[in-house]
Design an enzyme around this catalytic site. Structure first.
Site, PDB file in Angstrom:
ATOM      1  CD  GLU A 272      42.387  38.858  39.275  1.00  0.00           C
ATOM      2  OE1 GLU A 272      41.281  38.375  38.981  1.00  0.00           O
ATOM      3  OE2 GLU A 272      42.713  40.026  39.001  1.00  0.00           O
ATOM      4  CD  GLU A 383      45.486  41.219  36.398  1.00  0.00           C
ATOM      5  OE1 GLU A 383      44.326  41.653  36.335  1.00  0.00           O
ATOM      6  OE2 GLU A 383      45.748  40.017  36.352  1.00  0.00           O
TER       7      GLU A 383
END
Ligand SMILES: *[C@@H]1O[C@H](CO)[C@@H](O)[C@H](O)[C@H]1NC(C)=O
Ligand SMILES: *[C@@H]1O[C@H](CO)[C@@H](O)[C@H](O)[C@H]1NC(C)=O
Ligand SMILES: *[C@@H]1O[C@H](CO)[C@@H](O)[C@H](O)[C@H]1NC(C)=O
Ligand SMILES: *[C@@H]1O[C@H](CO)[C@@H](O)[C@H](O)[C@H]1NC(C)=O
Ligand SMILES: *[C@@H]1O[C@H](CO)[C@@H](O)[C@H](O)[C@H]1NC(C)=O
Length: 451
Positions: A272, A383
């Site tokens: 991320e 995810e």
């Protein structure tokens, strides 16, 4: 995802080290041996033969001998003490040996689909940030066996575990910045734990996504580099020559261990990465530079970003995740980088405060699929989570499977019952064999297989 419960998980995962580490030159393994498998700091467990393993000094990249640990007492509390496996010793070999069962071509892409073991299609998988931090090889094998028998093919794991104080209790870490000086831990409580994950993945036919740093402070993250690099924020991290040089050294240390392994699905720049408030060029330059560097070390395996998919997409609804400011990034622009093989995005409407959850997620999946189709590379929904609500999550899986630009999805996160008890429940965990697992995995694999 940001994993606020990871300290508890770390304690559980590190549970095998509840026994005190073996002193210098002491026995640390062998048939019939029941003591600790972990050596004191600066020593690693060297297998002499099947009956005897001994703690010997780390060579080269020595582990700092700092004694004070900054880990709070809550993080080191061992909830359940796992049984120590006696029939195994922790391997000290640096390179993973490729077995006959582990041969085969590296995963690749074909248009917007993935090719695994020569077969192009849509693939499902999951995430386990903790598997590389486990100390019991049987636990790792059990997870791999369960994934394989479930039909899940891709597993995304944390390839980083950065600390700023070197643990002295045997807790697993991969890179230490103790006293602001970097040391890569190739010892028995270091990258040798990741070696076993790769080895077990080879045996079970599972393909791994391995990333190199975290945006968040869980398991260190970019913040672990700050003191060494003389910086104070993630935004500076991307532009810091000192930070980037060490980050690339770390990448080289990991990639070179598994460069010839057929179990690598892809290398991933970060978990991320965001550069909020930055000029778009900052993150993009870093994506270009780092992916090129990885390709120079390993031309065979795929490379991806690990980003959440923020930024504007043609026809988007203008909500926060589509703003350039959300991550200082442009998903499509990163996807176009020639040394990026496929394009990742995540999906957490609840954390991003966008509603209604199910419908917002559906259009997010479709918008990314369109962008990937236009670029001609697969999207990976790597995810996603909606607080364990399978009505929502399985609907997203069906949308992703039907969307031409998507090559696969990995739910967050895999759970199982291991030698020390249940793995971490962070509010988005499906445990092998439970009702949620049947909904997220068994149903989805059937749908993929019936295509
Ligand atoms: C991760 O990135 C975001 C956006 O730049 C930032 O707000 C957050 O603080 C970062 N995490 C850490 C631990 O620095
Ligand atoms: C990116 O790579 C270019 C060319 O090698 C180099 O000049 C530049 O300093 C690098 N930028 C960063 C932020 O690492
Ligand atoms: C990083 O460096 C580049 C080139 O000097 C500059 O354009 C960019 O604004 C810098 N980014 C940050 C976040 O400082
Ligand atoms: C984002 O990247 C795409 C693809 O390169 C480009 O067409 C678009 O203009 C970019 N958007 C912004 C705001 O930079
Ligand atoms: C799951 O989400 C659906 C669709 O939004 C909703 O109708 C249902 O009540 C939710 N289930 C639970 C247990 O919250």
């Amino acid at each position: 995802m940001r994993h606020s419960l990871t300290l508890a998980a770390l304690a559980a995962a590190g549970g095998a080290f509840a026994q005190s580490p073996v002193p210098a030159y002491g026995q640390c393994g062998g048939q019939g041996y029941t003591g600790s498998l972990v050596c004191v700091s600066s020593f690693y467990c060297n297998k002499v033969n099947d009956w005897y393993s001994q703690c010997v000094p780390n060579s080269g990249s020595s582990v700092s001998t700092t004694v004070k640990t900054s880990i709070s007492s809550s993080s080191t509390t061992v909830v359940t003490k796992p049984p120590v496996t006696t029939s195994r010793t922790i391997s000290t070999s640096k390179a993973v040996t490729t077995t006959a069962a582990a041969s085969g071509p590296s995963p690749t892409t074909s248009g917007t689909k993935f090719v695994i073991d020569g077969k192009a299609g849509y693939y499902a998988g999951t995430n386990s940030y903790w598997i590389g931090f486990l100390t019991n090889n049987d636990d790792i094998d059990l997870v791999m066996q369960h994934l394989a028998s479930s039909g899940l093919k891709i597993l995304r794991v944390w390839g980083f575990n950065d600390v700023t104080t070197t643990p002295t209790d045997g807790t697993v870490y991969f890179q230490s910045f103790a006293n602001g000086q970097p040391t890569i831990n190739t010892g028995a409580n270091g990258l040798q734990r990741l070696d076993y994950v790769v080895k077990s993945a080879e045996t079970h036919g599972i393909k791994l996504i391995i990333n190199f740093v975290n945006n968040w402070t869980d398991y260190g993250g970019m913040a672990a580099y700050f003191k060494y690099a003389g910086i104070t924020s993630n935004t500076q991290w991307y532009n810091s020559t000192i930070a980037q040089t060490q980050y690339q050294r770390y990448i080289k240390a990991v990639v070179s261990r598994y460069v010839s392994s057929p179990a690598i699905f892809a290398w991933e720049l970060a978990n991320e990465p965001r550069c909020t408030g930055c000029d778009l060029s900052t993150l993009k330059t870093w994506v270009i530079n780092t992916s090129k560097y990885i390709k120079s070390l390993d031309a065979k395996h795929m490379v991806t970003t690990g980003e959440e998919g923020f930024g504007p997409i043609a026809g988007d609804d203008g909500s926060y995740p589509y703003q350039l400011s959300a991550g200082g990034s442009n998903f499509t622009a990163n996807c176009e980088v020639p040394t990026i093989d496929f394009c990742t995005y995540h999906l957490y409407p609840e954390s991003w405060s966008v509603t209604p959850t199910l419908e917002w997620g559906t259009q997010w999946i479709q918008a990314h699929a369109k962008a990937c189709s236009a670029v001609g590379k697969p999207c990976l929904l790597e995810e996603f989570g909606a607080s364990n609500n399978c009505t929502i999550e399985s609907s997203w899986q069906a949308t992703a499977l039907a969307a031409a630009g998507t090559g696969g999805d990995l739910f967050w996160q895999y759970g199982d019952t291991l030698s020390y008890g249940k793995t971490s429940q962070d509010g988005n965990t499906a445990y092998y064999g439970d009702e949620l697992y049947a909904c997220l995995v068994d149903k989805h694999i059937k749908a993929i297989d019936s295509l």
